[in-house]
Design a protein around this motif. Structure first.
Motif, PDB file in Angstrom:
ATOM      1  N   PRO A  60     -19.516 -17.188 -15.729  1.00 25.33           N
ATOM      2  CA  PRO A  60     -18.656 -16.335 -16.557  1.00 25.33           C
ATOM      3  C   PRO A  60     -18.242 -17.082 -17.827  1.00 25.33           C
ATOM      4  O   PRO A  60     -18.033 -18.291 -17.802  1.00 25.33           O
ATOM      5  N   VAL A  61     -18.157 -16.362 -18.912  1.00 26.76           N
ATOM      6  CA  VAL A  61     -17.789 -16.972 -20.177  1.00 26.76           C
ATOM      7  C   VAL A  61     -16.350 -17.484 -20.118  1.00 26.76           C
ATOM      8  O   VAL A  61     -16.027 -18.522 -20.664  1.00 26.76           O
ATOM      9  N   THR A  62     -15.507 -16.770 -19.446  1.00 30.97           N
ATOM     10  CA  THR A  62     -14.104 -17.105 -19.366  1.00 30.97           C
ATOM     11  C   THR A  62     -13.705 -17.269 -17.909  1.00 30.97           C
ATOM     12  O   THR A  62     -13.999 -16.415 -17.083  1.00 30.97           O
ATOM     13  N   ASP A  72     -12.832  -4.917 -15.482  1.00 29.55           N
ATOM     14  CA  ASP A  72     -13.939  -5.866 -15.507  1.00 29.55           C
ATOM     15  C   ASP A  72     -13.484  -7.076 -16.324  1.00 29.55           C
ATOM     16  O   ASP A  72     -13.294  -6.962 -17.538  1.00 29.55           O
ATOM     17  N   ASP A 131     -14.985  -9.543 -17.415  1.00 24.45           N
ATOM     18  CA  ASP A 131     -15.899  -9.937 -18.486  1.00 24.45           C
ATOM     19  C   ASP A 131     -15.625  -9.184 -19.787  1.00 24.45           C
ATOM     20  O   ASP A 131     -15.960  -9.675 -20.859  1.00 24.45           O
ATOM     21  N   ASP A 132     -15.026  -8.012 -19.702  1.00 28.07           N
ATOM     22  CA  ASP A 132     -14.772  -7.184 -20.888  1.00 28.07           C
ATOM     23  C   ASP A 132     -13.292  -6.949 -21.165  1.00 28.07           C
ATOM     24  O   ASP A 132     -12.944  -6.298 -22.149  1.00 28.07           O
TER      25      ASP A 132
END
Length: 118
Positions: A13-15, A78, A80-81
């Protein structure tokens, strides 16, 4: 001799989200969703109270159909968003930055920066 390539691994995951941040994000998400639903309900009540003919009812139906599509697409939890959703909520006045307290400073900074974009 042909070597087989290793299967691609999913990207991390980016974050990173701690459990505490996930709880804050869920709470802010639910709050924003309730607020937008309340605004929609208020708008619908105003329009239905002023409807005087069948055309006005069909216009209200079309409006509701569009808002439902928008709302259901927007409010999907979500991680991710979610920074983009919170930025949109902040820009639209649905959430205040103070209601995101508990998220890391870098996440809040990203949300605020995104909210200022066109």
């Amino acid at each position: 001799m042909t070597l087989l390539a290793a299967p691609p691994q999913s990207a991390p995951p980016v974050t990173h989200w701690s459990e505490a941040e996930q709880a804050v994000a869920r709470s802010a998400f639910d709050l924003a969703r309730r607020r937008e639903a309340a605004l929609l309900l208020e708008t619908v009540q105003q329009h239905s109270a002023s409807a005087t003919d069948l055309d006005a009812i069909w216009q209200l139906h079309d409006y509701l159909s569009a808002r439902r599509f928008e709302h259901e697409g927007k409010y999907v939890f979500d991680l991710d968003d979610i920074l983009f959703l919170f930025a949109s909520n902040l820009k639209d006045g649905v959430l205040a930055a103070s209601e995101l307290e508990g998220l890391s400073a870098d996440k809040i900074a990203k949300i605020i920066a995104l909210s200022k974009m066109a």
